[in-house]
Each structure stands twice: as C-alpha cells, then as structure tokens.
Motif scaffolding. Structure first.
Motif, PDB file in Angstrom:
ATOM      1  N   GLY A 241       0.660  -1.645   0.022  1.00 27.35           N
ATOM      2  CA  GLY A 241      -0.039  -0.159   0.185  1.00 27.35           C
ATOM      3  C   GLY A 241       0.728   1.473   0.061  1.00 27.35           C
ATOM      4  O   GLY A 241       0.292   2.529  -0.338  1.00 27.35           O
ATOM      5  N   LYS A 242       2.513   1.258   0.101  1.00 33.75           N
ATOM      6  CA  LYS A 242       2.497   2.830  -0.259  1.00 33.75           C
ATOM      7  C   LYS A 242       2.958   3.231  -1.178  1.00 33.75           C
ATOM      8  O   LYS A 242       2.823   1.909  -2.123  1.00 33.75           O
ATOM      9  CB  LYS A 242       4.335   2.247   0.139  1.00 33.75           C
ATOM     10  N   PRO A 243       2.969   4.347  -1.610  1.00 33.14           N
ATOM     11  CA  PRO A 243       2.991   5.026  -2.816  1.00 33.14           C
ATOM     12  C   PRO A 243       4.117   4.789  -3.426  1.00 33.14           C
ATOM     13  O   PRO A 243       5.894   5.164  -2.625  1.00 33.14           O
ATOM     14  CB  PRO A 243       2.706   5.824  -3.035  1.00 33.14           C
ATOM     15  N   GLN A 244       4.381   4.471  -4.921  1.00 34.91           N
ATOM     16  CA  GLN A 244       6.164   4.227  -5.542  1.00 34.91           C
ATOM     17  C   GLN A 244       5.615   4.716  -7.108  1.00 34.91           C
ATOM     18  O   GLN A 244       5.121   4.669  -7.195  1.00 34.91           O
ATOM     19  CB  GLN A 244       6.273   2.923  -5.573  1.00 34.91           C
ATOM     20  N   LYS A 245       6.756   5.264  -7.429  1.00 31.18           N
ATOM     21  CA  LYS A 245       7.147   5.608  -8.309  1.00 31.18           C
ATOM     22  C   LYS A 245       6.688   4.485  -9.268  1.00 31.18           C
ATOM     23  O   LYS A 245       8.555   3.342  -9.465  1.00 31.18           O
ATOM     24  CB  LYS A 245       8.138   6.287  -8.761  1.00 31.18           C
ATOM     25  N   TYR A 246       6.664   4.281 -10.593  1.00 29.31           N
ATOM     26  CA  TYR A 246       6.302   3.134 -11.414  1.00 29.31           C
ATOM     27  C   TYR A 246       7.128   3.495 -12.762  1.00 29.31           C
ATOM     28  O   TYR A 246       7.105   4.746 -12.994  1.00 29.31           O
ATOM     29  CB  TYR A 246       5.306   1.811 -11.689  1.00 29.31           C
ATOM     30  N   TYR A 247       7.632   2.562 -13.792  1.00 29.90           N
ATOM     31  CA  TYR A 247       7.843   3.223 -15.381  1.00 29.90           C
ATOM     32  C   TYR A 247       7.143   1.450 -16.301  1.00 29.90           C
ATOM     33  O   TYR A 247       6.775   0.841 -15.678  1.00 29.90           O
ATOM     34  CB  TYR A 247       9.439   3.183 -15.705  1.00 29.90           C
ATOM     35  N   THR A 248       6.966   2.097 -17.511  1.00 27.25           N
ATOM     36  CA  THR A 248       6.809   1.287 -18.432  1.00 27.25           C
ATOM     37  C   THR A 248       7.847   0.179 -18.929  1.00 27.25           C
ATOM     38  O   THR A 248       9.192   0.431 -19.092  1.00 27.25           O
ATOM     39  CB  THR A 248       6.157   1.588 -19.464  1.00 27.25           C
ATOM     40  N   ALA A 249       7.657  -1.962 -18.150  1.00 27.12           N
ATOM     41  CA  ALA A 249       9.213  -1.964 -19.004  1.00 27.12           C
ATOM     42  C   ALA A 249       9.206  -2.114 -20.057  1.00 27.12           C
ATOM     43  O   ALA A 249       8.902  -2.239 -21.517  1.00 27.12           O
ATOM     44  CB  ALA A 249       8.638  -3.307 -18.491  1.00 27.12           C
ATOM     45  N   ILE A 250      10.525  -1.863 -20.371  1.00 27.07           N
ATOM     46  CA  ILE A 250      11.142  -1.243 -21.549  1.00 27.07           C
ATOM     47  C   ILE A 250      12.594  -3.379 -21.783  1.00 27.07           C
ATOM     48  O   ILE A 250      13.119  -3.109 -21.001  1.00 27.07           O
ATOM     49  CB  ILE A 250      12.232  -0.598 -22.236  1.00 27.07           C
ATOM     50  N   THR A 251      11.959  -3.881 -22.631  1.00 25.32           N
ATOM     51  CA  THR A 251      13.650  -4.744 -23.098  1.00 25.32           C
ATOM     52  C   THR A 251      13.594  -4.251 -24.414  1.00 25.32           C
ATOM     53  O   THR A 251      13.533  -4.544 -25.332  1.00 25.32           O
ATOM     54  CB  THR A 251      12.643  -6.326 -22.899  1.00 25.32           C
ATOM     55  N   PHE A 252      15.679  -4.818 -24.174  1.00 29.12           N
ATOM     56  CA  PHE A 252      15.961  -5.413 -25.059  1.00 29.12           C
ATOM     57  C   PHE A 252      16.875  -5.662 -26.014  1.00 29.12           C
ATOM     58  O   PHE A 252      17.472  -6.831 -24.947  1.00 29.12           O
ATOM     59  CB  PHE A 252      17.165  -3.596 -25.323  1.00 29.12           C
ATOM     60  N   ARG A 253      16.506  -6.526 -27.275  1.00 26.99           N
ATOM     61  CA  ARG A 253      17.552  -7.433 -27.315  1.00 26.99           C
ATOM     62  C   ARG A 253      18.559  -7.155 -28.342  1.00 26.99           C
ATOM     63  O   ARG A 253      18.128  -6.086 -29.742  1.00 26.99           O
ATOM     64  CB  ARG A 253      15.994  -8.127 -28.328  1.00 26.99           C
ATOM     65  N   PHE A 254      19.535  -7.749 -28.140  1.00 33.90           N
ATOM     66  CA  PHE A 254      20.642  -6.891 -28.756  1.00 33.90           C
ATOM     67  C   PHE A 254      21.335  -7.758 -29.833  1.00 33.90           C
ATOM     68  O   PHE A 254      21.800  -8.957 -30.197  1.00 33.90           O
ATOM     69  CB  PHE A 254      22.513  -6.447 -27.957  1.00 33.90           C
ATOM     70  N   LEU A 255      21.165  -7.083 -31.286  1.00 30.45           N
ATOM     71  CA  LEU A 255      21.649  -8.699 -32.817  1.00 30.45           C
ATOM     72  C   LEU A 255      22.803  -7.994 -32.804  1.00 30.45           C
ATOM     73  O   LEU A 255      23.118  -6.728 -33.704  1.00 30.45           O
ATOM     74  CB  LEU A 255      20.495  -8.674 -33.325  1.00 30.45           C
ATOM     75  N   LYS A 256      24.254  -8.661 -33.008  1.00 33.33           N
ATOM     76  CA  LYS A 256      24.934  -8.151 -33.762  1.00 33.33           C
ATOM     77  C   LYS A 256      24.831  -8.905 -35.331  1.00 33.33           C
ATOM     78  O   LYS A 256      24.547 -10.268 -35.541  1.00 33.33           O
ATOM     79  CB  LYS A 256      26.466  -9.027 -33.782  1.00 33.33           C
ATOM     80  N   GLN A 257      25.247  -8.362 -36.065  1.00 34.05           N
ATOM     81  CA  GLN A 257      24.743  -8.903 -37.875  1.00 34.05           C
ATOM     82  C   GLN A 257      25.946  -8.087 -38.236  1.00 34.05           C
ATOM     83  O   GLN A 257      27.066  -7.493 -37.749  1.00 34.05           O
ATOM     84  CB  GLN A 257      24.098  -8.185 -38.602  1.00 34.05           C
ATOM     85  N   LYS A 258      25.861  -8.076 -40.231  1.00 33.02           N
ATOM     86  CA  LYS A 258      27.396  -7.878 -40.969  1.00 33.02           C
ATOM     87  C   LYS A 258      27.735  -6.590 -40.601  1.00 33.02           C
ATOM     88  O   LYS A 258      28.994  -6.146 -40.489  1.00 33.02           O
ATOM     89  CB  LYS A 258      27.161  -8.029 -42.503  1.00 33.02           C
ATOM     90  N   LYS A 259      26.490  -5.518 -40.484  1.00 33.97           N
ATOM     91  CA  LYS A 259      26.791  -4.244 -40.363  1.00 33.97           C
ATOM     92  C   LYS A 259      26.783  -3.768 -39.065  1.00 33.97           C
ATOM     93  O   LYS A 259      27.711  -2.225 -39.020  1.00 33.97           O
ATOM     94  CB  LYS A 259      26.032  -3.192 -41.177  1.00 33.97           C
ATOM     95  N   GLY A 260      27.026  -4.497 -38.167  1.00 37.69           N
ATOM     96  CA  GLY A 260      27.150  -3.871 -36.457  1.00 37.69           C
ATOM     97  C   GLY A 260      26.282  -4.538 -35.890  1.00 37.69           C
ATOM     98  O   GLY A 260      25.176  -5.572 -36.153  1.00 37.69           O
ATOM     99  N   TRP A 261      25.929  -3.580 -34.360  1.00 36.49           N
ATOM    100  CA  TRP A 261      24.981  -4.339 -33.619  1.00 36.49           C
ATOM    101  C   TRP A 261      23.772  -3.526 -33.813  1.00 36.49           C
ATOM    102  O   TRP A 261      23.839  -2.715 -34.137  1.00 36.49           O
ATOM    103  CB  TRP A 261      25.613  -3.592 -32.030  1.00 36.49           C
ATOM    104  N   TYR A 262      23.044  -4.178 -33.928  1.00 34.59           N
ATOM    105  CA  TYR A 262      21.234  -3.834 -33.858  1.00 34.59           C
ATOM    106  C   TYR A 262      20.694  -3.715 -32.341  1.00 34.59           C
ATOM    107  O   TYR A 262      20.904  -5.044 -32.178  1.00 34.59           O
ATOM    108  CB  TYR A 262      20.586  -4.336 -35.090  1.00 34.59           C
ATOM    109  N   VAL A 263      19.820  -2.942 -32.232  1.00 47.54           N
ATOM    110  CA  VAL A 263      19.498  -3.235 -31.496  1.00 47.54           C
ATOM    111  C   VAL A 263      17.450  -2.742 -30.941  1.00 47.54           C
ATOM    112  O   VAL A 263      16.721  -2.121 -31.974  1.00 47.54           O
ATOM    113  CB  VAL A 263      19.161  -1.726 -30.019  1.00 47.54           C
ATOM    114  N   ASN A 264      16.741  -3.596 -30.956  1.00 49.86           N
ATOM    115  CA  ASN A 264      15.588  -4.144 -30.264  1.00 49.86           C
ATOM    116  C   ASN A 264      14.846  -3.524 -29.379  1.00 49.86           C
ATOM    117  O   ASN A 264      15.107  -4.708 -28.358  1.00 49.86           O
ATOM    118  CB  ASN A 264      14.723  -5.014 -31.456  1.00 49.86           C
TER     119      ASN A 264
END
Length: 481
Positions: A241-264
């Motif tokens: 019941g205590k007040p608390q600050k929240y955010y929307t969860a953001i999940t990141f996926r890092f992918l390495k391809q020929k040109k470099g790293w991509y982030v989703n």
C-alpha cells in the motif's frame, strides 16, 4: 558462453534455475537481472524447440499413415499383376508390356518403403526425445556447424576461418529484460530522456570496460513515440500500500549482424477493446498454398462478398513468405475494422491441411509448411488484438467438401471461396448442413441417410477423394446448377 553453461545445468543435468541462481550469478559476476535475461532467452529457445517437435511429430505421423496407405494399394496391384503374368504366355507382346509395368511397380514400392523407413526412424527419434525430455539445441545453428566439413564448398580457406564465424554466431545476440519498478523500465539497459542508452557491464568486465557503456543519441525508426511514452514515470502503489514511482518495462534485444550491432526494443502496449461483433455477419478466411480466400457473410449465413489475396510461397525464403502473409492479413484486419465484423479461421491442424493439399499435387503441399501455417495463426491473432478485432477459431472438418457441394454453384463462388464461406458459417455454430443427394457426383454404395449429417459428410468425403481428382470434381460441381 554463460547461456550454454546454463543450458547444460538446467536442461541436461536437471538443476532448477531458482536453485542455482545465486551461486551462478556470484561465480560468473552477474547481477540478478542479467541472470534472469539469460534464463528467459534460453527458455524461449527451448520452448520453441518443444513446439516445433510437436508439429514435426504430427506431420510425420500423417506422412507415414499416407505412405502406408499407398504401399498397401500398390502392393495389391503388384500381386494382382503377378497373377495375370502367370496366365499370359511369356513370348507374347502383352507379357513384355506387363512385365515392364510389374518391374516399375516393384521399383516404386521399393522407393516408397525406403522413404517409409526413414520417416519411421525420424518419428521414433522425436518420440523418444519427447519421452525422455531430451532437448536438441545447437547454439550457432546446425547449418553453420556442418559447414566445417565442407570448407571449400562454403568458401572457407581453412578451419580457423570457419571457427571465427562459429564463435561470432554463438555470441551474436543477447536479451536484456526490463521491469516496471526499475528506472526508465530497465536496470541493465537504461534509455533516458535524452535518448542515451546506457548498458550495465557484467561485474567480471568492469575492470576492462568500466561499469557502464553509453550510446548517445539512439533513436528507433519505428515506435519511438511509444518508447518515449514508456520512459515517463507514473505513481503507483506497492503490495503493502505504499506509494511508489513506476515506469513501463522496456526489454532490449541486441543483435550482431554484418554491418554491426542492432537494438530491438519491446514495450507493453495498451490493447484496444474489441470493436467487432457477429451481429451483422462474419468474415471467413481460408489459408491456401499461394493465396488467402476470404468470404464475408451476413447474419443469416449468406455470402455477400468474396475475394482472394495472393501470397507467393513457392521458392521463397521464410522471411519473404512471412512478410507477404503479414501484408495480406493487414488488409483483412483493416476490412474487418471497416465493416465491424469478427474474423473466423480454422483451428490449427497443419497435418490435415497438408493432406487436403495433396489432392492438388505435392508442389502445393510443399508450399504450405508448418512454419507458414503457425505464422498465419500468430500474425492474425497479433494483428487482431492490435486493432481490436476478435478472431474466432472453428472446427475445419469437411468445410471444403460442404462448401463445394452446397454453396459453390448456388452462389457462384470458387471452390476456395466456398470453403471460406463455410468457415464463416461455422462461426455462428449453425447445424451441420444435410448432404446434397441430387448431385452429379457419385455416392457411396453403403450410405445410411439416418446417420448424423457430420458422419455422412465423412463418408462422402472419403468416397469422393477415391473416385475423383480435385480438378475433375470441381468441374463437375460447376456444371451442377
């Protein structure tokens, strides 16, 4: 490396991840959140393998059953031909013709029996894996692994060059799980209000790289407004019941391809309320090899519009097929929103669908792979949720046969549109239609009209499959007005 180590401990040695979390994180210099990210990524790969195995077992069972049926039929033909040969004089021309046919039958049966043994071995292996709960997972892909045995063909000068690619492929992606109670929705990869992405380094690498690696001015070409909204905090209440600050969860996926790293980046999105219904009618969708058939019906079950959308599937990569499917489904969902009608599809039964397509030839059966069928279901459900369109699933049994015999000539529909019409009608749970007895098609000799309509359609479908090719049946039905 840690993901592979975790796979050995959890899925081979059988240690639960909750038991080893503390020690594993301490030994390898990980935070609890980093451990969870590795575990969730691994669990995703394993669940994908288990789901694929179920599909493969189902498909192999259907194939073996179909092959056994063919082998029994051809064996009977061979035995009958053998008896005929015994009665024909060996010097005659007919004998030479028949003996050639006999030899061809023997060779055909030999090849089919070989294929059947191969399928049965694969099926036994998969079923055995399922019983003992064995997970066959190759990090880096089997395709790349087998390239080391054919270096020249795959343009490698030596094994060392292949190994560099192998190590890179095994370390080409990682997941960073977010949480709503962490700053900007993610403790490990923090994406702040200035669009700087700050990545938390594992403890064992802090001395080499520092505690954080920052990437300034990171912007996403699609969905940036949703991510920006997720970075804005809001006040909530904890379990106590205590007040608390929240955010929307953001999940990141890092992918390495020929040109470099991509982030989703993935964020939770508010799902709109369902805005469609079955009050004014329904839209039926039938997935076929190379196209989708769509039929719109009114509330009485009468077709009012039918069309098809081409989805090229033959000789195309899986990504191309999925992109084409996505575009086609987007059109259907858009139309459903416009007319405010629910969409009706068949319940997933990929093996039966492929069996139906054999009537049209092996080319069509190959087009509709397990991947295509499961992708269709996933895409239409996801796009339906996104746009507030209800997706209904119905029993696909005999929809094609009933549609062709009852509605095709009556409403001037194509064979596939009539199947889509029947799928839409199933969405209303109408009573199963009575078979059409005054048809140009032949009926089974042993046919009991007193049985249920569903049972009679089963008998009719089996009989017609034996008596007619798909094209001959459709041509006759078109003339039956």
């Amino acid at each position: 490396m840690l993901e592979r180590k975790l796979f050995v401990l959890t899925h081979i040695q059988g240690v639960s991840s909750s038991q080893l979390k503390k020690n594993f994180s301490k030994q390898n210099g990980l935070t609890a959140r980093q451990f969870n990210s590795i575990r969730i990524q691994l669990d995703g790969k394993v669940s994908s393998i288990l789901e694929k195995r179920k599909q493969e077992i189902q498909e192999l069972e259907t194939k073996t059953e179909y092959l056994q049926k063919i082998i029994r039929k051809k064996t009977t033909q061979k035995e009958q031909l053998h008896q005929k040969l015994l009665r024909i004089p060996q010097a005659s021309t007919i004998f030479l013709q028949k003996i050639k046919t006999y030899q061809n039958l023997k060779f055909y049966l030999h090849q089919k029996n070989r294929k059947l043994r191969n399928l049965q071995q694969k099926l036994e292996k998969l079923k055995s894996d399922e019983v003992i709960k064995k997970i066959r997972l190759c990090f880096g892909s089997k395709k790349l692994f087998h390239k080391q045995f054919h270096l020249e063909e795959n343009k490698y000068t030596d094994h060392r060059q292949w190994k560099e690619d192998w190590i890179a492929a095994r370390s080409s992606r990682f997941l960073v799980i977010g949480s709503k109670d962490e700053t900007f929705g993610n403790q490990t990869a923090t994406y702040d209000l200035h669009n700087t992405l700050r990545l938390r380094v594992a403890d064992q690498f802090i001395s080499e790289f520092g505690k954080y690696i920052s990437f300034p001015e990171v912007e996403f070409p699609y969905g940036q407004e949703m991510i920006d909204q997720a970075k804005v905090s809001y006040m909530g209440v904890t379990r106590t019941g205590k007040p608390q600050k929240y955010y929307t969860a953001i999940t990141f996926r890092f992918l390495k391809q020929k040109k470099g790293w991509y982030v989703n980046a993935t964020v939770e999105r508010d799902i709109p309320k369902i805005g469609t219904s079955n009050l004014n009618g329904l839209i039926g969708v039938d997935l076929n090899a190379g196209f989708l058939s769509i039929c719109e019906i009114d509330r009485f079950g009468n077709p009012i519009k039918s069309w098809r959308i081409n989805v090229p599937m033959y000789n195309r990569r899986t990504e191309q097929v999925k992109a084409s499917l996505s575009d086609a489904i987007k059109q259907i969902i858009g139309y459903a929103v416009l007319v405010q009608k629910d969409v009706v599809i068949e319940k997933l039964d990929f093996s039966k669908k492929k069996t139906k397509l054999r009537e049209l030839g092996p080319k069509y059966a190959r087009m509709l792979s397990g991947f295509t069928y499961s992708s269709f279901n996933q895409l239409i459900e996801a796009k339906g949720k996104k746009e507030g369109v209800r997706i209904r699933k119905v029993n696909p049994a005999y929809t094609s046969q009933i549609g062709q015999m009852k509605f095709m000539a009556r409403y001037g529909l194509s064979s596939h549109s009539s199947a889509a019409c029947m799928i839409a009608r199933r969405g209303y749970y109408f009573k199963t239609e009575k078979p059409k007895y005054d048809t140009v098609l032949s009926f089974p000799k042993k046919f009991d009209k007193k049985k249920s309509n569903f049972s009679n359609w089963r008998t009719i479908t089996r009989h017609l499959t034996k008596q007619y090719t798909f094209k001959d049946k459709i041509e006759l039905l078109k003339a039956d007005i």
